[in-house]
Structures are given as structure tokens and as C-alpha cells.
Write a protein that holds these residues in place. Structure first.
Motif, PDB file in Angstrom:
ATOM      1  N   ASP A 131      46.945  33.841  44.384  1.00 50.82           N
ATOM      2  CA  ASP A 131      45.911  34.624  45.056  1.00 50.82           C
ATOM      3  C   ASP A 131      45.300  35.625  44.068  1.00 50.82           C
ATOM      4  OD1 ASP A 131      44.900  37.068  46.618  1.00 50.82           O
ATOM      5  OD2 ASP A 131      45.262  35.641  48.240  1.00 50.82           O
ATOM      6  N   VAL A 132      43.970  35.639  43.947  1.00 51.15           N
ATOM      7  CA  VAL A 132      43.329  36.488  42.941  1.00 51.15           C
ATOM      8  C   VAL A 132      43.504  37.974  43.232  1.00 51.15           C
ATOM      9  CG1 VAL A 132      41.631  34.727  42.297  1.00 51.15           C
ATOM     10  CG2 VAL A 132      41.064  36.372  44.096  1.00 51.15           C
ATOM     11  N   LYS A 133      43.728  38.320  44.505  1.00 52.16           N
ATOM     12  CA  LYS A 133      43.935  39.725  44.855  1.00 52.16           C
ATOM     13  C   LYS A 133      45.375  40.162  44.617  1.00 52.16           C
ATOM     14  CE  LYS A 133      40.370  40.144  48.458  1.00 52.16           C
ATOM     15  NZ  LYS A 133      40.129  40.424  49.910  1.00 52.16           N
ATOM     16  N   LYS A 134      46.319  39.332  45.015  1.00 49.95           N
ATOM     17  CA  LYS A 134      47.731  39.719  45.004  1.00 49.95           C
ATOM     18  C   LYS A 134      48.449  39.370  43.705  1.00 49.95           C
ATOM     19  CE  LYS A 134      48.024  39.005  50.020  1.00 49.95           C
ATOM     20  NZ  LYS A 134      48.664  38.201  51.102  1.00 49.95           N
ATOM     21  N   LYS A 135      47.944  38.362  42.981  1.00 54.62           N
ATOM     22  CA  LYS A 135      48.624  37.879  41.767  1.00 54.62           C
ATOM     23  C   LYS A 135      47.661  37.867  40.583  1.00 54.62           C
ATOM     24  CE  LYS A 135      52.514  36.781  43.952  1.00 54.62           C
ATOM     25  NZ  LYS A 135      53.839  37.370  43.623  1.00 54.62           N
ATOM     26  N   SER A 136      46.989  38.989  40.344  1.00 52.70           N
ATOM     27  CA  SER A 136      45.953  39.034  39.315  1.00 52.70           C
ATOM     28  C   SER A 136      46.494  38.752  37.916  1.00 52.70           C
ATOM     29  CB  SER A 136      45.240  40.383  39.342  1.00 52.70           C
ATOM     30  OG  SER A 136      46.141  41.442  39.068  1.00 52.70           O
ATOM     31  N   GLN A 137      47.697  39.219  37.605  1.00 48.43           N
ATOM     32  CA  GLN A 137      48.261  38.995  36.275  1.00 48.43           C
ATOM     33  C   GLN A 137      48.524  37.515  36.032  1.00 48.43           C
ATOM     34  OE1 GLN A 137      48.494  41.196  33.800  1.00 48.43           O
ATOM     35  NE2 GLN A 137      49.091  39.451  32.529  1.00 48.43           N
ATOM     36  N   GLN A 138      49.067  36.836  37.030  1.00 47.83           N
ATOM     37  CA  GLN A 138      49.315  35.393  36.883  1.00 47.83           C
ATOM     38  C   GLN A 138      48.012  34.625  36.744  1.00 47.83           C
ATOM     39  OE1 GLN A 138      50.835  37.448  38.939  1.00 47.83           O
ATOM     40  NE2 GLN A 138      52.946  36.827  39.416  1.00 47.83           N
ATOM     41  N   VAL A 139      46.972  35.076  37.474  1.00 45.65           N
ATOM     42  CA  VAL A 139      45.662  34.438  37.367  1.00 45.65           C
ATOM     43  C   VAL A 139      45.108  34.609  35.954  1.00 45.65           C
ATOM     44  CG1 VAL A 139      43.251  34.549  38.128  1.00 45.65           C
ATOM     45  CG2 VAL A 139      45.094  34.629  39.813  1.00 45.65           C
ATOM     46  N   LYS A 140      45.207  35.817  35.411  1.00 45.82           N
ATOM     47  CA  LYS A 140      44.695  36.084  34.063  1.00 45.82           C
ATOM     48  C   LYS A 140      45.376  35.232  33.015  1.00 45.82           C
ATOM     49  CE  LYS A 140      43.387  40.870  35.078  1.00 45.82           C
ATOM     50  NZ  LYS A 140      43.762  42.290  34.916  1.00 45.82           N
ATOM     51  N   GLU A 141      46.658  34.939  33.223  1.00 43.27           N
ATOM     52  CA  GLU A 141      47.395  34.120  32.267  1.00 43.27           C
ATOM     53  C   GLU A 141      46.971  32.651  32.323  1.00 43.27           C
ATOM     54  OE1 GLU A 141      51.447  34.831  33.253  1.00 43.27           O
ATOM     55  OE2 GLU A 141      51.459  36.872  32.454  1.00 43.27           O
ATOM     56  N   CYS A 142      46.289  32.284  33.394  1.00 42.08           N
ATOM     57  CA  CYS A 142      45.899  30.889  33.617  1.00 42.08           C
ATOM     58  C   CYS A 142      44.477  30.586  33.135  1.00 42.08           C
ATOM     59  CB  CYS A 142      46.021  30.586  35.118  1.00 42.08           C
ATOM     60  SG  CYS A 142      45.682  28.908  35.598  1.00 42.08           S
ATOM     61  N   ILE A 143      43.683  31.630  32.903  1.00 42.57           N
ATOM     62  CA  ILE A 143      42.245  31.441  32.666  1.00 42.57           C
ATOM     63  C   ILE A 143      41.782  32.059  31.353  1.00 42.57           C
ATOM     64  CG2 ILE A 143      41.857  31.508  35.164  1.00 42.57           C
ATOM     65  CD1 ILE A 143      40.560  34.312  34.698  1.00 42.57           C
ATOM     66  N   SER A 144      40.556  31.683  30.983  1.00 42.17           N
ATOM     67  CA  SER A 144      39.801  32.430  29.971  1.00 42.17           C
ATOM     68  C   SER A 144      38.368  32.548  30.483  1.00 42.17           C
ATOM     69  CB  SER A 144      39.816  31.720  28.620  1.00 42.17           C
ATOM     70  OG  SER A 144      39.012  30.557  28.657  1.00 42.17           O
ATOM     71  N   SER A 150      35.357  29.290  21.200  1.00 44.95           N
ATOM     72  CA  SER A 150      36.610  29.034  20.486  1.00 44.95           C
ATOM     73  C   SER A 150      37.610  30.162  20.721  1.00 44.95           C
ATOM     74  CB  SER A 150      36.354  28.843  18.988  1.00 44.95           C
ATOM     75  OG  SER A 150      35.982  30.047  18.354  1.00 44.95           O
ATOM     76  N   MET A 151      37.128  31.412  20.769  1.00 46.79           N
ATOM     77  CA  MET A 151      38.007  32.548  21.033  1.00 46.79           C
ATOM     78  C   MET A 151      38.620  32.454  22.433  1.00 46.79           C
ATOM     79  SD  MET A 151      35.634  35.491  19.257  1.00 46.79           S
ATOM     80  CE  MET A 151      36.504  36.893  19.966  1.00 46.79           C
ATOM     81  N   SER A 152      37.859  31.912  23.365  1.00 40.99           N
ATOM     82  CA  SER A 152      38.344  31.829  24.746  1.00 40.99           C
ATOM     83  C   SER A 152      39.436  30.771  24.904  1.00 40.99           C
ATOM     84  CB  SER A 152      37.185  31.520  25.702  1.00 40.99           C
ATOM     85  OG  SER A 152      36.763  30.173  25.583  1.00 40.99           O
ATOM     86  N   LEU A 153      39.581  29.882  23.922  1.00 40.68           N
ATOM     87  CA  LEU A 153      40.588  28.824  24.018  1.00 40.68           C
ATOM     88  C   LEU A 153      41.939  29.242  23.460  1.00 40.68           C
ATOM     89  CD1 LEU A 153      38.494  25.675  23.037  1.00 40.68           C
ATOM     90  CD2 LEU A 153      39.010  26.568  25.301  1.00 40.68           C
ATOM     91  N   ILE A 154      41.980  30.392  22.800  1.00 38.23           N
ATOM     92  CA  ILE A 154      43.235  30.869  22.238  1.00 38.23           C
ATOM     93  C   ILE A 154      44.209  31.203  23.378  1.00 38.23           C
ATOM     94  CG2 ILE A 154      44.307  32.749  20.911  1.00 38.23           C
ATOM     95  CD1 ILE A 154      41.744  32.859  19.250  1.00 38.23           C
ATOM     96  N   GLY A 155      45.407  30.692  23.267  1.00 40.58           N
ATOM     97  CA  GLY A 155      46.388  30.879  24.325  1.00 40.58           C
ATOM     98  C   GLY A 155      46.475  29.711  25.289  1.00 40.58           C
ATOM     99  N   ASP A 156      45.640  28.678  25.049  1.00 45.98           N
ATOM    100  CA  ASP A 156      45.687  27.437  25.815  1.00 45.98           C
ATOM    101  C   ASP A 156      45.541  27.656  27.323  1.00 45.98           C
ATOM    102  OD1 ASP A 156      45.829  24.663  25.981  1.00 45.98           O
ATOM    103  OD2 ASP A 156      48.000  24.672  26.288  1.00 45.98           O
ATOM    104  N   PRO A 157      44.432  28.260  27.771  1.00 43.81           N
ATOM    105  CA  PRO A 157      44.226  28.472  29.216  1.00 43.81           C
ATOM    106  C   PRO A 157      44.015  27.154  29.947  1.00 43.81           C
ATOM    107  CG  PRO A 157      42.208  28.915  28.015  1.00 43.81           C
ATOM    108  CD  PRO A 157      43.273  28.691  26.973  1.00 43.81           C
ATOM    109  N   ARG A 158      44.416  27.112  31.199  1.00 48.09           N
ATOM    110  CA  ARG A 158      44.227  25.906  32.006  1.00 48.09           C
ATOM    111  C   ARG A 158      42.791  25.797  32.518  1.00 48.09           C
ATOM    112  NH1 ARG A 158      48.725  25.675  36.527  1.00 48.09           N
ATOM    113  NH2 ARG A 158      47.684  23.681  36.910  1.00 48.09           N
ATOM    114  N   ILE A 159      42.161  26.954  32.759  1.00 49.23           N
ATOM    115  CA  ILE A 159      40.792  26.980  33.269  1.00 49.23           C
ATOM    116  C   ILE A 159      39.923  27.795  32.325  1.00 49.23           C
ATOM    117  CG2 ILE A 159      39.282  27.609  35.194  1.00 49.23           C
ATOM    118  CD1 ILE A 159      41.772  27.567  36.993  1.00 49.23           C
ATOM    119  N   VAL A 160      38.760  27.240  31.968  1.00 46.05           N
ATOM    120  CA  VAL A 160      37.812  27.941  31.102  1.00 46.05           C
ATOM    121  C   VAL A 160      36.559  28.252  31.919  1.00 46.05           C
ATOM    122  CG1 VAL A 160      36.447  27.825  28.988  1.00 46.05           C
ATOM    123  CG2 VAL A 160      38.689  26.727  29.075  1.00 46.05           C
TER     124      VAL A 160
END
Length: 221
Positions: free
Chosen positions: A68-81, A146-156
Motif C-alpha cells: 500500500d503506497v500510504k502504509k508501506k511507503s518505504q517498501q514501495v520506494k525500494e521497488c521503484i525508480s 540510466s541513473m534510475s536503473l541503479i539498484g535494479d528496480p522492478r518498476i521504472v
């Protein structure tokens, strides 16, 4: 059967008396290229900011990678760029230094190797030692992606990635987006250009005055 990696239901957002999102619903399949198509002021960037946890919706729900983007913002950030409308690069640094900086902030083990691999992939090796202030618009955008791909995000997330680029630079960015999809990344693209959505997207949603007015594959639309 593909699973949904993004789910949005009845998303609403107002700024004062201005109602920007009026109940937005859509889903995005994992590994697909999803285009949110609309004119300036339609609400595309607002949707992206809510999904990237940079803005809170007034009501409705949204999940990214099951969080959930409201309740789990840190986990969401780790998944995206997120690559915004304007290239978020440091013009004083070289292209390589920009990449190394982000890799270090991401706590990667070998920032130098990460930078060199990305410069090679995005055909920026020769320009890597130059300050970004000398780059063309297309080169800056490629470096930004290219900078946004650093860290291997699942969603760009790419918010209008080709706005302001010349035709040659636009085609270059299109090539990179197609390659991201081929590698299994989920790409969420906002654009004003119907041709861009047609060329890149597996699925297109048209946002008009805060509402999704059409949603489907290109053939369906």
C-alpha cells in the motif's frame, strides 16, 4: 498468467477547489509497458507522484508490488525508480561521476563497475568523462534513465521522458524503453503523444480531465 504489479482504485486528489483526479482506476501487469496518455493538465504527473509516494491521495487506494503506497511507503520506494519530466542530473559532475554518486547512495558494492556498465549500455562511454553541462538533451535523458536503473528496480516510472527532445533523440529513448521491457522490467510511461504510446505500450489508458476515459490494448482502443 501475468500478475498485476500496480493496482489503482478510485484515486482522487484535489488542490484547493481544483479537483485534479476524480476517481482513477487501472491495473498494470508485471513486465509490461503501460502508457498513461493525456494532454497537459490531465493529471498524469499527479498520478505518478501518488504512486511514487511523493504525494498523498485524498481517497482511493493504490498498491505497488503488493504494498500500500500510504502504509508501506518505504517498501514501495525500494521497488521503484522515478525519472521526472526534467533530467535530475548534476551538470557540474561528469556522467560517470553522476552514476557513481547514485550507486554509492544505493550502497552498491562496486559503484565504478556499475557506472561503466551503464555508460556502455546507453552508448555514453565516450562522453562519460565529460561534464553533463556539455551534453545534448538526448544524452542527458539517457543518463537520467540510466541513473534510475541503479539498484535494479522492478518498476521504472518515466514521466514524459521525450518531451522537448528532437526526433533522433526521441528514437534513442524509445529504443532504451523497449530494451527495458525486453529485460522484464515493468515500465510506467506518461506521455502526451499518441504515436509514442502506440510505439511502446502493451496497454494504454487515456486520462482526460481527471478520469480514465479509455483503457485497453492498442488493438482494443
Amino acid at each position: 498468467m501475468k500478475t498485476n504489479i500496480i493496482e489503482v482504485e478510485n484515486l482522487k486528489k484535489s488542490f484547493g477547489t481544483l479537483e485534479v483526479l476524480k476517481g482513477v482506476d487501472f491495473t498494470v501487469e508485471q513486465g509490461s509497458v503501460f502508457a498513461l496518455l493525456g494532454s497537459n493538465g490531465a493529471g498524469k504527473t499527479t498520478v505518478v507522484k501518488i504512486l511514487a509516494t511523493l504525494l498523498r491521495a485524498d481517497s482511493g487506494s493504490a498498491t505497488i508490488c503488493g504494498f500500500d503506497v500510504k502504509k508501506k511507503s518505504q517498501q514501495v520506494k525500494e521497488c521503484i525508480s522515478l525519472t521526472g519530466q526534467f533530467a535530475a542530473v548534476d551538470e557540474v559532475l561528469t556522467g560517470r561521476e553522476n552514476l557513481i554518486l547514485i550507486a554509492r547512495l544505493r550502497h552498491l558494492r562496486n559503484p565504478d563497475k556499475t557506472a561503466d556498465n551503464l555508460l556502455s549500455h546507453f552508448e555514453l562511454t565516450e562522453a562519460g568523462s565529460r561534464r553533463v553541462s556539455t551534453y545534448s538533451g538526448g544524452m542527458r535523458r539517457r543518463l537520467d534513465i540510466s541513473m534510475s536503473l541503479i539498484g535494479d528496480p522492478r518498476i521504472v516510472f518515466l514521466d514524459e521522458p521525450t518531451t522537448g527532445l528532437d526526433p533522433e533523440a526521441r528514437l534513442s529513448v524509445w529504443k532504451e524503453i523497449k530494451q527495458l521491457s525486453e529485460k522484464g522490467k515493468t515500465v510506467f510511461l506518461t506521455t502526451q503523444y499518441l504515436e509514442e504510446a502506440e510505439q511502446l505500450a502493451d496497454h494504454i489508458a487515456i486520462l482526460h480531465e481527471g478520469k480514465i476515459i479509455a483503457n485497453g490494448t492498442l488493438a482494443q482502443l
